[in-house]
Write a protein that holds these residues in place. Structure first.
Motif, PDB file in Angstrom:
ATOM      1  N   LEU A 317      -0.155   0.284  12.970  1.00  0.00           N
ATOM      2  CA  LEU A 317       0.364   0.922  11.764  1.00  0.00           C
ATOM      3  C   LEU A 317       0.513   2.414  12.037  1.00  0.00           C
ATOM      4  CD1 LEU A 317       1.057   0.918   8.696  1.00  0.00           C
ATOM      5  CD2 LEU A 317      -1.389   1.336   8.265  1.00  0.00           C
ATOM      6  N   THR A 318       1.720   2.913  11.838  1.00  0.00           N
ATOM      7  CA  THR A 318       1.981   4.337  12.035  1.00  0.00           C
ATOM      8  C   THR A 318       2.243   4.983  10.679  1.00  0.00           C
ATOM      9  OG1 THR A 318       2.953   3.899  14.205  1.00  0.00           O
ATOM     10  CG2 THR A 318       3.406   6.049  13.204  1.00  0.00           C
ATOM     11  N   VAL A 319       1.470   6.018  10.401  1.00  0.00           N
ATOM     12  CA  VAL A 319       1.605   6.775   9.156  1.00  0.00           C
ATOM     13  C   VAL A 319       1.917   8.215   9.542  1.00  0.00           C
ATOM     14  CG1 VAL A 319       0.535   7.488   6.993  1.00  0.00           C
ATOM     15  CG2 VAL A 319      -0.079   5.277   8.028  1.00  0.00           C
ATOM     16  N   GLY A 320       3.175   8.613   9.357  1.00  0.00           N
ATOM     17  CA  GLY A 320       3.577   9.930   9.826  1.00  0.00           C
ATOM     18  C   GLY A 320       3.450   9.995  11.340  1.00  0.00           C
ATOM     19  N   SER A 321       2.621  10.909  11.826  1.00  0.00           N
ATOM     20  CA  SER A 321       2.399  11.026  13.271  1.00  0.00           C
ATOM     21  C   SER A 321       1.113  10.352  13.722  1.00  0.00           C
ATOM     22  CB  SER A 321       2.354  12.514  13.659  1.00  0.00           C
ATOM     23  OG  SER A 321       1.318  13.183  12.963  1.00  0.00           O
ATOM     24  N   ASP A 322       0.407   9.696  12.792  1.00  0.00           N
ATOM     25  CA  ASP A 322      -0.862   9.042  13.128  1.00  0.00           C
ATOM     26  C   ASP A 322      -0.650   7.557  13.379  1.00  0.00           C
ATOM     27  OD1 ASP A 322      -2.243  11.451  12.744  1.00  0.00           O
ATOM     28  OD2 ASP A 322      -2.496  11.052  10.593  1.00  0.00           O
ATOM     29  N   GLU A 323      -1.200   7.084  14.473  1.00  0.00           N
ATOM     30  CA  GLU A 323      -1.085   5.672  14.845  1.00  0.00           C
ATOM     31  C   GLU A 323      -2.449   5.003  14.732  1.00  0.00           C
ATOM     32  OE1 GLU A 323      -0.389   3.722  19.035  1.00  0.00           O
ATOM     33  OE2 GLU A 323       1.574   4.313  18.213  1.00  0.00           O
ATOM     34  N   HIS A 324      -2.468   3.847  14.065  1.00  0.00           N
ATOM     35  CA  HIS A 324      -3.716   3.109  13.854  1.00  0.00           C
ATOM     36  C   HIS A 324      -3.568   1.707  14.448  1.00  0.00           C
ATOM     37  CE1 HIS A 324      -4.866   6.150  10.797  1.00  0.00           C
ATOM     38  NE2 HIS A 324      -3.581   6.119  10.490  1.00  0.00           N
ATOM     39  N   VAL A 325      -4.490   1.336  15.327  1.00  0.00           N
ATOM     40  CA  VAL A 325      -4.536  -0.017  15.871  1.00  0.00           C
ATOM     41  C   VAL A 325      -5.627  -0.768  15.114  1.00  0.00           C
ATOM     42  CG1 VAL A 325      -4.892  -1.446  17.916  1.00  0.00           C
ATOM     43  CG2 VAL A 325      -3.769   0.793  18.131  1.00  0.00           C
ATOM     44  N   LEU A 326      -5.224  -1.824  14.387  1.00  0.00           N
ATOM     45  CA  LEU A 326      -6.120  -2.445  13.424  1.00  0.00           C
ATOM     46  C   LEU A 326      -6.124  -3.964  13.554  1.00  0.00           C
ATOM     47  CD1 LEU A 326      -4.760  -0.442  10.359  1.00  0.00           C
ATOM     48  CD2 LEU A 326      -6.871   0.077  11.598  1.00  0.00           C
ATOM     49  N   SER A 327      -7.288  -4.558  13.240  1.00  0.00           N
ATOM     50  CA  SER A 327      -7.333  -6.007  13.085  1.00  0.00           C
ATOM     51  C   SER A 327      -6.681  -6.370  11.755  1.00  0.00           C
ATOM     52  CB  SER A 327      -8.788  -6.488  13.097  1.00  0.00           C
ATOM     53  OG  SER A 327      -9.467  -6.013  11.939  1.00  0.00           O
ATOM     54  N   HIS A 328      -6.526  -7.677  11.519  1.00  0.00           N
ATOM     55  CA  HIS A 328      -5.894  -8.093  10.274  1.00  0.00           C
ATOM     56  C   HIS A 328      -6.701  -7.634   9.061  1.00  0.00           C
ATOM     57  CE1 HIS A 328      -4.693 -10.955   7.034  1.00  0.00           C
ATOM     58  NE2 HIS A 328      -3.488 -10.746   7.553  1.00  0.00           N
ATOM     59  N   GLU A 329      -8.012  -7.784   9.128  1.00  0.00           N
ATOM     60  CA  GLU A 329      -8.882  -7.378   8.019  1.00  0.00           C
ATOM     61  C   GLU A 329      -8.844  -5.854   7.844  1.00  0.00           C
ATOM     62  OE1 GLU A 329      -9.770  -9.381  10.454  1.00  0.00           O
ATOM     63  OE2 GLU A 329      -9.883 -11.306   9.366  1.00  0.00           O
ATOM     64  N   GLU A 330      -8.851  -5.125   8.945  1.00  0.00           N
ATOM     65  CA  GLU A 330      -8.786  -3.661   8.851  1.00  0.00           C
ATOM     66  C   GLU A 330      -7.448  -3.198   8.282  1.00  0.00           C
ATOM     67  OE1 GLU A 330     -11.698  -2.452  12.622  1.00  0.00           O
ATOM     68  OE2 GLU A 330      -9.546  -2.814  12.930  1.00  0.00           O
ATOM     69  N   LEU A 331      -6.377  -3.912   8.657  1.00  0.00           N
ATOM     70  CA  LEU A 331      -5.064  -3.580   8.125  1.00  0.00           C
ATOM     71  C   LEU A 331      -5.023  -3.808   6.615  1.00  0.00           C
ATOM     72  CD1 LEU A 331      -2.089  -2.795   8.448  1.00  0.00           C
ATOM     73  CD2 LEU A 331      -1.597  -5.207   8.957  1.00  0.00           C
ATOM     74  N   GLN A 332      -5.601  -4.928   6.178  1.00  0.00           N
ATOM     75  CA  GLN A 332      -5.642  -5.183   4.738  1.00  0.00           C
ATOM     76  C   GLN A 332      -6.381  -4.059   4.002  1.00  0.00           C
ATOM     77  OE1 GLN A 332      -7.344  -9.199   5.009  1.00  0.00           O
ATOM     78  NE2 GLN A 332      -5.504  -9.976   3.955  1.00  0.00           N
ATOM     79  N   GLU A 333      -7.521  -3.650   4.542  1.00  0.00           N
ATOM     80  CA  GLU A 333      -8.303  -2.582   3.915  1.00  0.00           C
ATOM     81  C   GLU A 333      -7.517  -1.268   3.892  1.00  0.00           C
ATOM     82  OE1 GLU A 333     -12.025  -2.229   5.908  1.00  0.00           O
ATOM     83  OE2 GLU A 333     -12.692  -4.267   5.421  1.00  0.00           O
ATOM     84  N   LYS A 334      -6.820  -0.985   4.996  1.00  0.00           N
ATOM     85  CA  LYS A 334      -6.037   0.247   5.068  1.00  0.00           C
ATOM     86  C   LYS A 334      -4.906   0.239   4.037  1.00  0.00           C
ATOM     87  CE  LYS A 334      -4.863   4.201   6.980  1.00  0.00           C
ATOM     88  NZ  LYS A 334      -5.718   5.406   6.857  1.00  0.00           N
ATOM     89  N   LEU A 335      -4.234  -0.887   3.901  1.00  0.00           N
ATOM     90  CA  LEU A 335      -3.127  -0.964   2.948  1.00  0.00           C
ATOM     91  C   LEU A 335      -3.624  -0.920   1.508  1.00  0.00           C
ATOM     92  CD1 LEU A 335      -0.731  -3.544   4.648  1.00  0.00           C
ATOM     93  CD2 LEU A 335      -0.473  -1.065   4.485  1.00  0.00           C
ATOM     94  N   VAL A 336      -4.814  -1.463   1.261  1.00  0.00           N
ATOM     95  CA  VAL A 336      -5.398  -1.330  -0.077  1.00  0.00           C
ATOM     96  C   VAL A 336      -5.621   0.146  -0.398  1.00  0.00           C
ATOM     97  CG1 VAL A 336      -7.493  -1.720  -1.448  1.00  0.00           C
ATOM     98  CG2 VAL A 336      -6.452  -3.619  -0.192  1.00  0.00           C
ATOM     99  N   ASP A 337      -6.083   0.907   0.599  1.00  0.00           N
ATOM    100  CA  ASP A 337      -6.298   2.343   0.399  1.00  0.00           C
ATOM    101  C   ASP A 337      -4.985   3.097   0.178  1.00  0.00           C
ATOM    102  OD1 ASP A 337      -9.015   2.024   0.700  1.00  0.00           O
ATOM    103  OD2 ASP A 337      -9.036   2.568   2.819  1.00  0.00           O
ATOM    104  N   LEU A 338      -3.917   2.635   0.841  1.00  0.00           N
ATOM    105  CA  LEU A 338      -2.634   3.349   0.769  1.00  0.00           C
ATOM    106  C   LEU A 338      -1.817   2.993  -0.461  1.00  0.00           C
ATOM    107  CD1 LEU A 338      -1.398   3.170   4.497  1.00  0.00           C
ATOM    108  CD2 LEU A 338      -2.274   5.178   3.280  1.00  0.00           C
ATOM    109  N   THR A 339      -2.113   1.873  -1.110  1.00  0.00           N
ATOM    110  CA  THR A 339      -1.291   1.408  -2.223  1.00  0.00           C
ATOM    111  C   THR A 339      -2.005   1.599  -3.559  1.00  0.00           C
ATOM    112  OG1 THR A 339      -2.132  -0.845  -1.918  1.00  0.00           O
ATOM    113  CG2 THR A 339      -0.036  -0.294  -0.858  1.00  0.00           C
ATOM    114  N   ALA A 340      -1.215   1.617  -4.614  1.00  0.00           N
ATOM    115  CA  ALA A 340      -1.736   1.695  -5.976  1.00  0.00           C
ATOM    116  C   ALA A 340      -0.751   0.993  -6.891  1.00  0.00           C
ATOM    117  CB  ALA A 340      -1.916   3.148  -6.405  1.00  0.00           C
ATOM    118  N   TYR A 341      -1.279   0.436  -7.971  1.00  0.00           N
ATOM    119  CA  TYR A 341      -0.435  -0.281  -8.923  1.00  0.00           C
ATOM    120  C   TYR A 341      -0.356   0.497 -10.222  1.00  0.00           C
ATOM    121  CZ  TYR A 341       1.523  -3.991 -11.812  1.00  0.00           C
ATOM    122  OH  TYR A 341       2.328  -4.722 -12.633  1.00  0.00           O
ATOM    123  N   VAL A 342       0.864   0.669 -10.726  1.00  0.00           N
ATOM    124  CA  VAL A 342       1.089   1.315 -12.016  1.00  0.00           C
ATOM    125  C   VAL A 342       1.327   0.209 -13.038  1.00  0.00           C
ATOM    126  CG1 VAL A 342       2.530   2.891 -13.344  1.00  0.00           C
ATOM    127  CG2 VAL A 342       2.097   3.336 -10.912  1.00  0.00           C
TER     128      VAL A 342
END
Length: 435
Positions: A317-342
């Motif tokens: 997962l690349t966010v701007g200039s930062d690259e993250h190598v993640l397991s499936h569970e870590e990716l889920q946690e990261k996307l939960v942190d990055l997303t929000a529901y209105v």
């Protein structure tokens, strides 16, 4: 006496719309007043301010006061919002204060037929609290002079000096003393232009500073003193996105209302605090939140600041200039942190009804689950998060519903608009929940 509740029937004011009271360039100097008082529905403000101060030339203000009385007497019964004329005032000028007093006497004179539809007066350029009390005393004299009930005319002030900003902190202890009628205070309105002049502030471009602290301080003072906070004018009337951004920032500190300069801004400001018709997901793309595209069961990211690819059992997962190598569970946690529901109005009502049912069944707290599938570069990832709801959460998230109910109760001219936006069933449920 200190204050812990609203002093007026209105819990919220979304829109504060000003209109010049006399225009010498028109055959009918009251033409703009007559046009504004005909506004209805989402184009009509919660508070209309016939502006006999800055918006009207000094040599036209006597005629402006006469125009206010004439127009409100003829059309005020049908106007759906409150009417609060702004009169001249200045903390350093007894002559100006007396002129404002004369205009208030003219406008509120029962013989002119307008006062039954005049809800109060807006006082600009106030200084310390002694100055606020002078305005309060003048309004008390107006009421007594014309046989009106004492306290029947509200007073709103515009915060346009450092002195006035500091004095807001004293309101909580001053309101309710036998020596004043400051319970009549209604709105605290920011006036950033004159405030900037008073503060001797300079910016390289000549644009107004943001004055975040002023808006926060006004909101805090209004909350502490049982009043309502309103932000000042947003001069770039073509910058709709900027106007919305300002309102979103204000609402986060409890300042729901904003000055509107045009009927178009009134529409934006009337709608902005209300929950959206449809809920939607946001994602943080390197410091800026953007809306995901709703593709049914999937929320898709279509920008270029995030990228996602599978690499065997891992994800990059690349966010701007930062690259993250993640397991499936870590990716889920990261996307939960990055997303929000209105949430939509329907979503809020659903959640409140669910909590009320659980509370009725004897549960003090329940978990609310929010889940979706996020797609980035075609890679789909299911995410979900739980939020604990207890009584404190319920009370905090009731504010959008309380706002909606206040609008519905006080603005029957907007009932059809609200039904068109949300549907009659959702509106009916929103009016019942929390009661």
């Amino acid at each position: 006496m200190s204050v812990d509740k609203r002093l007026h029937d209105r819990k919220f004011v979304r829109t504060f719309f000003t209109t010049p009271t006399a225009d010498s360039e028109k055959d009918d100097t009251a033409a703009m007043l007559k046009k504004s008082i005909q506004l209805r529905g989402m184009e009509a403000p919660d508070v209309w301010v016939p502006d006999n101060e800055d918006a009207t030339a000094p040599n036209m203000r006597d005629e402006g006061a006469e125009n206010i009385a004439e127009v409100v007497a003829e059309h005020g019964d049908e106007f759906p919002g409150e009417i609060h004329p702004r009169v001249v005032w200045h903390r350093d000028s007894p002559e100006t204060r007396y002129k404002g007093f004369q205009h208030m006497l003219e406008i509120a004179d029962p013989e002119n037929g307008a006062v039954e539809n005049i809800d109060g007066f807006v006082i600009p350029e106030v200084g310390d609290l002694d100055d606020w009390k002078k305005a309060d005393e003048f309004i008390t004299i107006v009421e007594n002079e014309h046989g009106l009930e004492e306290g029947s005319l509200a007073m709103s002030v515009i915060i346009e000096s450092g002195t006035a900003e500091l004095e807001m902190g004293r309101l909580r202890d001053e309101i309710g003393k036998p020596s004043n009628n400051l319970e009549r205070l209604f709105l605290l309105v920011d006036g950033e232009v004159d405030y900037t002049k008073d503060m001797r502030a300079i910016t390289p471009t000549g644009e107004l500073p943001e004055w975040h602290e002023l808006r926060h301080n006004t909101s805090r003072a209004a909350s502490a003193a049982g009043l309502i906070a309103v932000d000042g004018p947003f001069d770039d009337i073509r910058d709709v996105a900027g106007y919305r951004e300002r309102m979103t920032a204000n609402q986060a500190v409890g300042q729901i209302g904003i000055w509107s300069l045009t009927p178009g801004q009134v529409v934006e400001a009337n709608k902005a605090p209300l929950p959206p018709k449809e809920g939607y997901w946001l994602i943080d793309e390197d410091g800026e939140e953007v809306e995901l595209e709703d593709e049914g069961d999937v929320q898709a990211y279509t920008g270029d600041k995030l990228s996602l690819e599978e690499d065997g059992d891992e994800y990059v997962l690349t966010v701007g200039s930062d690259e993250h190598v993640l397991s499936h569970e870590e990716l889920q946690e990261k996307l939960v942190d990055l997303t929000a529901y209105v949430p939509s109005l329907d979503d809020i009502v659903d959640s409140m009804e669910e909590f009320e049912a659980a509370k009725e069944a004897g549960q003090g707290a329940i978990a609310m689950t929010r889940a979706t599938t996020v797609s980035i570069d075609g890679v789909e990832v299911e995410i979900s998060s739980d939020r604990m709801w207890d009584e404190a959460t319920y009370q905090a998230l009731q504010t959008p519903i309380t706002l909606f109910q206040d609008v519905y109760e006080n603005r029957p001219d907007q009932h059809d608009d609200l039904a068109d936006i949300y549907g009659e069933d959702v509106v009916e449920r929103a009016m019942e929940v929390g009661n």
